[in-house]
Write a protein that holds these residues in place. Structure first.
Motif, mmCIF file in Angstrom:
data_model
loop_
_atom_site.group_PDB
_atom_site.id
_atom_site.type_symbol
_atom_site.label_atom_id
_atom_site.label_comp_id
_atom_site.label_asym_id
_atom_site.label_seq_id
_atom_site.Cartn_x
_atom_site.Cartn_y
_atom_site.Cartn_z
ATOM 1 N N LEU A 1 0.819 -1.210 0.000
ATOM 2 C CA LEU A 1 0.000 0.000 0.000
ATOM 3 C C LEU A 1 0.856 1.264 0.000
ATOM 4 O O LEU A 1 0.554 2.230 -0.718
ATOM 5 C CB LEU A 1 -0.947 0.006 1.204
ATOM 6 N N GLY A 2 1.909 1.278 0.801
ATOM 7 C CA GLY A 2 2.772 2.456 0.854
ATOM 8 C C GLY A 2 3.453 2.718 -0.478
ATOM 9 O O GLY A 2 3.557 3.873 -0.929
ATOM 10 N N GLU A 3 3.924 1.668 -1.109
ATOM 11 C CA GLU A 3 4.565 1.793 -2.418
ATOM 12 C C GLU A 3 3.586 2.343 -3.451
ATOM 13 O O GLU A 3 3.919 3.227 -4.255
ATOM 14 C CB GLU A 3 5.087 0.425 -2.839
ATOM 15 N N MET A 4 2.358 1.829 -3.424
ATOM 16 C CA MET A 4 1.352 2.301 -4.374
ATOM 17 C C MET A 4 0.967 3.753 -4.100
ATOM 18 O O MET A 4 0.806 4.546 -5.036
ATOM 19 C CB MET A 4 0.115 1.405 -4.325
ATOM 20 N N ALA A 5 0.820 4.115 -2.840
ATOM 21 C CA ALA A 5 0.470 5.503 -2.504
ATOM 22 C C ALA A 5 1.542 6.461 -2.997
ATOM 23 O O ALA A 5 1.241 7.537 -3.534
ATOM 24 C CB ALA A 5 0.270 5.633 -1.000
ATOM 25 N N ARG A 6 2.795 6.077 -2.827
ATOM 26 C CA ARG A 6 3.901 6.923 -3.297
ATOM 27 C C ARG A 6 3.859 7.041 -4.816
ATOM 28 O O ARG A 6 4.058 8.130 -5.381
ATOM 29 C CB ARG A 6 5.228 6.324 -2.842
ATOM 30 N N HIS A 7 3.582 5.933 -5.479
ATOM 31 C CA HIS A 7 3.507 5.907 -6.944
ATOM 32 C C HIS A 7 2.420 6.862 -7.434
ATOM 33 O O HIS A 7 2.633 7.652 -8.365
ATOM 34 C CB HIS A 7 3.211 4.477 -7.388
ATOM 35 N N VAL A 8 1.251 6.804 -6.820
ATOM 36 C CA VAL A 8 0.142 7.684 -7.214
ATOM 37 C C VAL A 8 0.495 9.145 -6.954
ATOM 38 O O VAL A 8 0.285 10.012 -7.804
ATOM 39 C CB VAL A 8 -1.142 7.299 -6.457
ATOM 40 N N ALA A 9 1.046 9.414 -5.777
ATOM 41 C CA ALA A 9 1.377 10.799 -5.420
ATOM 42 C C ALA A 9 2.400 11.394 -6.385
ATOM 43 O O ALA A 9 2.319 12.580 -6.737
ATOM 44 C CB ALA A 9 1.904 10.854 -3.989
ATOM 45 N N GLU A 10 3.337 10.584 -6.831
ATOM 46 C CA GLU A 10 4.395 11.086 -7.713
ATOM 47 C C GLU A 10 3.933 11.253 -9.152
ATOM 48 O O GLU A 10 4.390 12.160 -9.847
ATOM 49 C CB GLU A 10 5.597 10.130 -7.665
ATOM 50 N N LEU A 11 3.006 10.405 -9.599
ATOM 51 C CA LEU A 11 2.658 10.378 -11.019
ATOM 52 C C LEU A 11 1.340 11.052 -11.377
ATOM 53 O O LEU A 11 1.165 11.506 -12.497
ATOM 54 C CB LEU A 11 2.614 8.931 -11.520
ATOM 55 N N GLU A 12 0.405 11.121 -10.439
ATOM 56 C CA GLU A 12 -0.961 11.486 -10.813
ATOM 57 C C GLU A 12 -1.344 12.931 -10.520
ATOM 58 O O GLU A 12 -2.404 13.387 -10.936
ATOM 59 C CB GLU A 12 -1.962 10.549 -10.129
ATOM 60 N N GLY A 13 -0.548 13.661 -9.759
ATOM 61 C CA GLY A 13 -0.833 15.078 -9.528
ATOM 62 C C GLY A 13 -2.102 15.345 -8.749
ATOM 63 O O GLY A 13 -2.802 16.341 -9.000
ATOM 64 N N LEU A 14 -2.425 14.500 -7.779
ATOM 65 C CA LEU A 14 -3.671 14.667 -7.041
ATOM 66 C C LEU A 14 -3.630 15.804 -6.033
ATOM 67 O O LEU A 14 -4.658 16.133 -5.430
ATOM 68 C CB LEU A 14 -4.062 13.360 -6.350
ATOM 69 N N ASP A 15 -2.474 16.407 -5.853
ATOM 70 C CA ASP A 15 -2.426 17.630 -5.038
ATOM 71 C C ASP A 15 -3.167 18.771 -5.724
ATOM 72 O O ASP A 15 -3.454 19.795 -5.089
ATOM 73 C CB ASP A 15 -0.972 18.030 -4.750
ATOM 74 N N GLN A 16 -3.502 18.599 -7.000
ATOM 75 C CA GLN A 16 -4.264 19.610 -7.742
ATOM 76 C C GLN A 16 -5.729 19.210 -7.923
ATOM 77 O O GLN A 16 -6.470 19.882 -8.633
ATOM 78 C CB GLN A 16 -3.623 19.816 -9.126
ATOM 79 N N ALA A 17 -6.143 18.107 -7.331
ATOM 80 C CA ALA A 17 -7.528 17.666 -7.458
ATOM 81 C C ALA A 17 -8.467 18.610 -6.711
ATOM 82 O O ALA A 17 -8.027 19.462 -5.923
ATOM 83 C CB ALA A 17 -7.673 16.238 -6.920
ATOM 84 N N TRP A 18 -9.776 18.450 -6.947
ATOM 85 C CA TRP A 18 -10.771 19.306 -6.282
ATOM 86 C C TRP A 18 -10.545 19.310 -4.772
ATOM 87 O O TRP A 18 -10.432 20.376 -4.155
ATOM 88 C CB TRP A 18 -12.176 18.793 -6.621
ATOM 89 N N VAL A 19 -10.482 18.155 -4.160
ATOM 90 C CA VAL A 19 -10.014 18.043 -2.780
ATOM 91 C C VAL A 19 -8.621 17.437 -2.855
ATOM 92 O O VAL A 19 -8.472 16.265 -3.195
ATOM 93 C CB VAL A 19 -10.936 17.143 -1.937
ATOM 94 N N PRO A 20 -7.576 18.227 -2.585
ATOM 95 C CA PRO A 20 -6.205 17.748 -2.798
ATOM 96 C C PRO A 20 -5.892 16.505 -1.963
ATOM 97 O O PRO A 20 -6.292 16.396 -0.799
ATOM 98 C CB PRO A 20 -5.349 18.941 -2.352
ATOM 99 N N LEU A 21 -5.178 15.576 -2.584
ATOM 100 C CA LEU A 21 -4.745 14.359 -1.919
ATOM 101 C C LEU A 21 -3.226 14.254 -2.011
ATOM 102 O O LEU A 21 -2.661 14.374 -3.113
ATOM 103 C CB LEU A 21 -5.380 13.122 -2.551
ATOM 104 N N TYR A 22 -2.601 14.006 -0.889
ATOM 105 C CA TYR A 22 -1.158 13.817 -0.835
ATOM 106 C C TYR A 22 -0.877 12.353 -0.488
ATOM 107 O O TYR A 22 -1.794 11.559 -0.293
ATOM 108 C CB TYR A 22 -0.546 14.780 0.176
ATOM 109 N N GLU A 23 0.384 12.010 -0.418
ATOM 110 C CA GLU A 23 0.743 10.600 -0.236
ATOM 111 C C GLU A 23 0.080 9.980 0.988
ATOM 112 O O GLU A 23 -0.452 8.863 0.919
ATOM 113 C CB GLU A 23 2.262 10.458 -0.149
ATOM 114 N N GLN A 24 0.058 10.705 2.107
ATOM 115 C CA GLN A 24 -0.538 10.146 3.311
ATOM 116 C C GLN A 24 -2.057 9.984 3.155
ATOM 117 O O GLN A 24 -2.637 9.000 3.633
ATOM 118 C CB GLN A 24 -0.231 11.015 4.525
ATOM 119 N N ASP A 25 -2.695 10.936 2.470
ATOM 120 C CA ASP A 25 -4.134 10.814 2.211
ATOM 121 C C ASP A 25 -4.425 9.563 1.391
ATOM 122 O O ASP A 25 -5.359 8.802 1.690
ATOM 123 C CB ASP A 25 -4.650 12.035 1.445
ATOM 124 N N ILE A 26 -3.637 9.372 0.361
ATOM 125 C CA ILE A 26 -3.846 8.223 -0.522
ATOM 126 C C ILE A 26 -3.640 6.925 0.255
ATOM 127 O O ILE A 26 -4.432 5.978 0.139
ATOM 128 C CB ILE A 26 -2.887 8.306 -1.727
#
Length: 402
Positions: A369-394
């Motif tokens: 799970l931690g590896e996947m969360a880091r992968h999403v945070a680095e590649l998907e730009g969810l800090d710019q989503a409507w409700v921002p998501l960072y690695e810990q959120d994911i």
């Protein structure tokens, strides 16, 4: 209301018998050399109400043309081998048109084949990294082989949009590929071909479409017409999937589901809305890239946990927006009152129709799970989503799904 610039060049041919009625005249517009792409062989099985398998129907219609085949395209379609093999066939045989026959994964793969083959010159195996850079958007698509499709599963909406999702197994990447040049020229949609789709995939397709709609619904700026359009589409899906579970050959129910899913990803549900960032899809791409699970099931599992997370973590004006959207969606779709009831309603609906609702049920534990969360945070730009998501959120959302 936001400005928009919208065009969908795809011709939709919808209804019973349309393949036999009109495919020949469509294919005659594109030349003699045809690449037929398909999946694991389900198109070779006879479908209720048809004298032959879809494969045999298509080959009869294509008689007289030079036909080449790319079978074996998998769910979560793979860059290697499927995209690379398809491009090689297009280049070697100077393909005039690709006919995609199957579900959304086959068509997603076909779009990548069409764009890479049209853009890159020479043998694709000499340009593997250049081809991958094109798929992931680091190089522009400048040309594409024309695409016609016969879509056999109501799910992704790939038949009416300009994108697809491609996985590269060796790097655990699952990325969206977009280009206006890979809109299908013509999409054939005959709901009778979905009569024999396994229940698991029917349910996953409905969940995928509901999530497409929810990704568009949960945003900062929205208009009443779009809200009504999307709420009505989800109500239709929720009603008609139950009819299909009771009778897999209910044509009208299958047709309504297919109509809703076809519109799911081409932007028409949300013209004038602000973007959301599509956070649930971004997170699910990691789940199915790492574990190759069914995309719609992953989305269903994530959806209520994402809703609860943004409800508890958004603050100030953003929290008020989140409350308003969740309450309105829950009330107008499921008749639920309040945020918690609305979140439970979507969770319980998926559970009721038979979708697994925890990661453990689909073979995912806490080990990556931690590896996947880091992968999403680095590649998907969810800090710019409507409700921002960072690695810990994911990571927290993934953990809540266990």
């Amino acid at each position: 209301m936001k400005n928009f610039d919208y065009q969908t060049p795809t011709r939709l041919v919808f209804g019973k018998g349309v393949v036999n009625e009109k495919l020949a005249s469509v294919m005659n517009q594109y030349g003699k050399r045809v690449l037929v792409t398909y999946g694991g062989g389900s198109i070779k099985r006879k479908v209720a109400g048809h004298a032959k398998s879809l494969y045999d129907e298509v080959m009869d219609i294509l008689a007289g043309k030079e036909v080449f085949e790319l079978p074996g395209i998998q769910p979560n379609p793979k860059f290697n081998p499927s995209v690379l093999e398809g491009v090689h066939l297009c280049q070697e045989h100077h393909i005039d048109v690709i006919l995609s026959v199957g579900g959304g994964s086959v068509l997603d793969c076909t779009k990548a084949i069409a764009g890479v083959a049209g853009t890159l010159e020479g043998k694709v195996y000499d340009h593997v990294e250049e081809a991958w850079d094109l798929v992931r958007g680091l190089r522009p698509t400048t040309a594409a082989v024309p695409i016609v499709d016969i879509i056999t599963m109501a799910a992704t909406g790939s038949e009416y949009d300009m994108g697809g999702v491609i996985s590269r197994t060796e790097t655990n990447d699952k990325l969206a590929y977009f280009s206006p040049l890979v809109f299908p020229a013509v999409s054939f949609i005959d709901p009778t071909y979905t009569f024999s789709v396994p229940v698991k995939h029917t349910l996953a397709g409905v969940a995928d479409c509901i999530n497409h709609i929810m990704e568009s619904y949960f945003c900062a700026e929205h208009i009443d017409m779009n809200d009504a359009f999307m709420e009505g589409a989800v109500r239709s899906l929720a009603k008609n999937v139950k009819r299909v579970l009771a009778n897999p050959e209910d044509y009208d129910a299958r047709a309504e589901i297919f109509y809703a899913t076809t519109l799911g990803c081409n932007g028409i549900y949300c013209l004038g809305n602000s973007p959301s960032g599509w956070p649930m899809h971004a997170m699910e791409h990691a789940l199915s890239a790492y574990y190759d699970i069914t995309h719609g099931e992953g989305l269903a599992i994530l959806t209520p946990r994402w809703m609860r997370h943004i409800l508890t973590h958004a603050s100030g004006e953003l929290h008020e927006q989140v409350v308003e959207r969740i309450e309105k969606f829950g009330k107008n779709v499921f008749g639920a009152e309040g945020c918690e009831a609305s979140i439970l309603a979507i969770h319980d609906f998926y559970r009721e129709i038979g979708i697994p609702m925890t990661l453990r049920e689909v073979g995912i534990d806490e080990s990556r799970l931690g590896e996947m969360a880091r992968h999403v945070a680095e590649l998907e730009g969810l800090d710019q989503a409507w409700v921002p998501l960072y690695e810990q959120d994911i990571l927290d959302i993934f953990k809540a799904c266990l």
